[in-house]
Design an enzyme around this catalytic site. Sequence first.
Site, PDB file in Angstrom:
ATOM      1  N   TYR A 140      25.711  21.669  39.596  1.00 52.39           N
ATOM      2  CA  TYR A 140      25.658  20.716  40.637  1.00 52.39           C
ATOM      3  C   TYR A 140      24.985  21.337  41.766  1.00 52.39           C
ATOM      4  O   TYR A 140      25.878  22.621  42.341  1.00 52.39           O
ATOM      5  CB  TYR A 140      26.915  19.964  40.849  1.00 52.39           C
ATOM      6  CG  TYR A 140      27.076  18.985  41.814  1.00 52.39           C
ATOM      7  CD1 TYR A 140      26.315  17.806  41.745  1.00 52.39           C
ATOM      8  CD2 TYR A 140      27.797  19.105  42.625  1.00 52.39           C
ATOM      9  CE1 TYR A 140      26.217  16.997  42.798  1.00 52.39           C
ATOM     10  CE2 TYR A 140      27.924  18.062  43.887  1.00 52.39           C
ATOM     11  CZ  TYR A 140      27.186  17.011  43.958  1.00 52.39           C
ATOM     12  OH  TYR A 140      27.337  16.252  44.972  1.00 52.39           O
ATOM     13  N   ASP A 192      23.434  29.157  44.102  1.00 54.12           N
ATOM     14  CA  ASP A 192      24.105  28.361  44.680  1.00 54.12           C
ATOM     15  C   ASP A 192      25.814  28.657  44.642  1.00 54.12           C
ATOM     16  O   ASP A 192      26.391  28.625  43.581  1.00 54.12           O
ATOM     17  CB  ASP A 192      24.125  26.910  44.061  1.00 54.12           C
ATOM     18  CG  ASP A 192      24.863  26.033  44.907  1.00 54.12           C
ATOM     19  OD1 ASP A 192      25.904  26.303  45.751  1.00 54.12           O
ATOM     20  OD2 ASP A 192      24.881  24.681  44.626  1.00 54.12           O
ATOM     21  N   LYS A 206      32.549  25.232  50.930  1.00 53.61           N
ATOM     22  CA  LYS A 206      33.821  25.158  50.395  1.00 53.61           C
ATOM     23  C   LYS A 206      34.655  26.423  51.008  1.00 53.61           C
ATOM     24  O   LYS A 206      35.106  26.242  52.435  1.00 53.61           O
ATOM     25  CB  LYS A 206      33.837  25.382  49.000  1.00 53.61           C
ATOM     26  CG  LYS A 206      33.233  23.967  48.238  1.00 53.61           C
ATOM     27  CD  LYS A 206      33.362  23.926  46.817  1.00 53.61           C
ATOM     28  CE  LYS A 206      33.184  22.384  46.641  1.00 53.61           C
ATOM     29  NZ  LYS A 206      31.959  22.008  45.657  1.00 53.61           N
TER      30      LYS A 206
HETATM   31  C1  LIG Z   1      30.718  21.482  45.765  1.00 54.51           C
HETATM   32  C2  LIG Z   1      29.391  21.873  45.210  1.00 54.51           C
HETATM   33  C3  LIG Z   1      27.974  21.352  46.237  1.00 54.51           C
HETATM   34  C4  LIG Z   1      28.181  20.199  47.296  1.00 54.51           C
HETATM   35  O1  LIG Z   1      29.036  20.583  48.282  1.00 54.51           O
HETATM   36  P1  LIG Z   1      29.390  19.268  49.244  1.00 54.51           P
HETATM   37  O2  LIG Z   1      30.160  20.033  50.391  1.00 54.51           O
HETATM   38  O3  LIG Z   1      30.511  18.665  48.162  1.00 54.51           O
HETATM   39  O4  LIG Z   1      28.270  18.656  49.553  1.00 54.51           O
HETATM   40  C5  LIG Z   1      27.001  22.059  45.897  1.00 54.51           C
HETATM   41  N1  LIG Z   1      26.996  23.132  44.910  1.00 54.51           N
HETATM   42  C6  LIG Z   1      27.967  23.411  44.366  1.00 54.51           C
HETATM   43  C7  LIG Z   1      27.897  24.488  43.187  1.00 54.51           C
HETATM   44  C8  LIG Z   1      29.303  22.941  44.708  1.00 54.51           C
HETATM   45  O5  LIG Z   1      30.376  23.182  43.811  1.00 54.51           O
END
Ligand SMILES: *Cc1c(COP(=O)(O)O)cnc(C)c1O
Length: 436
Positions: free
Chosen positions: A146, A241, A274
């Site tokens: 994601y 990511d 995060k």
């Molecule tokens: C949480 C997450 C996102 C999205 O971040 P948001 O602040 O919820 O938009 C993107 N990539 C990864 C790997 C994530 O865990």
Amino acid sequence: MTPSTDLNIPLFERAKALIPGGVNSPVRAFKAVGGTPRFVKRAQGAYFWDANDQRFIDYIGSWGPMILGHGHPAVLEAVQKAALEGFSFGAPTEREVELAEEILSLVPSMEMIRLVSSGTEAGMSAIRLARGATGRSKFIKFEGCYHGHADSLLVKAGSGLATFGNATSAGVPPEVVQHTIVLEYNNVAQLEEAFALHGKELACVMIEPIAGNMNFVRASVPFMKRCRELCTEYGALLVLDEVMTGFRVALGSAQSVYAQSIPGFKPDLTVLGKVIGGGMPLAAFGGPRAIMEHLAPLGAVYQAGTLSGNPVATACGLTTLREIRKPGFFDALAARTRSLVDGLSQAAKDEGVPFSADCEGGMFGFFLLPELPQNYAQVLKTDGARFNTLFHGLLDRGVYIAPALYEAGFVSAAHTAEDIATTVAAAREVFKTLQK
Ligand SMILES: *Cc1c(COP(=O)(O)O)cnc(C)c1O
């Protein structure tokens, strides 16, 4: 608690009348596991309290950011001080520079960084930058990873390699995902085939190095190495990511973990979120100067944000990072997390429950499967009904894990050995009730 005394229930009813599904982000709704979401009143350290003032040991930690636990005194003080100075200016502040310096000193693959407000924004901007910097349109992502909910990322695999992905959300026209190629995670042969077909048209490969959005699945070292090699060979950018893994699995983030096995390993772009906000809306993307200088106002790739680099959020993030870089922090966090995973594994083994688990730093995952899955299709083999029994059994015993089996778990520095022991004992009780 009888339904008539559970104060979460009327709150959820009120919420559902006004907010779609009663929640502002889908996974909170307990749709997968059934039941009523707990409405959080307050949190401190490793715990939060719901509408009934019932205490839970929190293994979500806001889905990762709360690495120090809730209400860390130094962070609280920094946030309060920043709030007194002003909430938002729409003009630069010294703290943005300090946060940039702090992050870049810990993740040396980045020479420049741009701060934004959410991981979604960061991921979507990184794709735009990769496309702008390479002049190419196509990119690869992997099933089960994601990267936020930008249109071009809400895609699942098509029927074959030559076909492009299908949107996983209504409202995303096929034209918008026509450049997105979705491959199986950890499948080297498929990756090589995709590069042979499309390599010269690829702007980037985007990947979660440890996929935390299909529970916890590591990219194998050979797979990550091949991603790096093929990107370099074909002039595509490797975008890691690390929104979830960044400053969560190691002080140098997941890229530092892979660099131990792949000499010289670094991504071209890194996406963060995060932990870098410490619980406030803050995310970022960064990389080498030559790529980052394509961004406006220097370059032709447009990107902007009213609240980007928000002064209260940067105070929260900066103080969080300064705490986690203190000597011994990650060793202690990793040992605590490991003790949870080992304890759960032992309890499952004793009770004859098929179980596999893994962790890195303060992030963990477990499956009711005999072996760790390597890709999304294997994750899907987990028995959802058994997971739901486990989830509710833990919840009833005051342990809050993610309300869906596709999510990773998080331990904070505030979790004590006693919290871990309580959790393992609760899990053992529930394992006894799981049908063999
Ligand atoms: C949480 C997450 C996102 C999205 O971040 P948001 O602040 O919820 O938009 C993107 N990539 C990864 C790997 C994530 O865990």
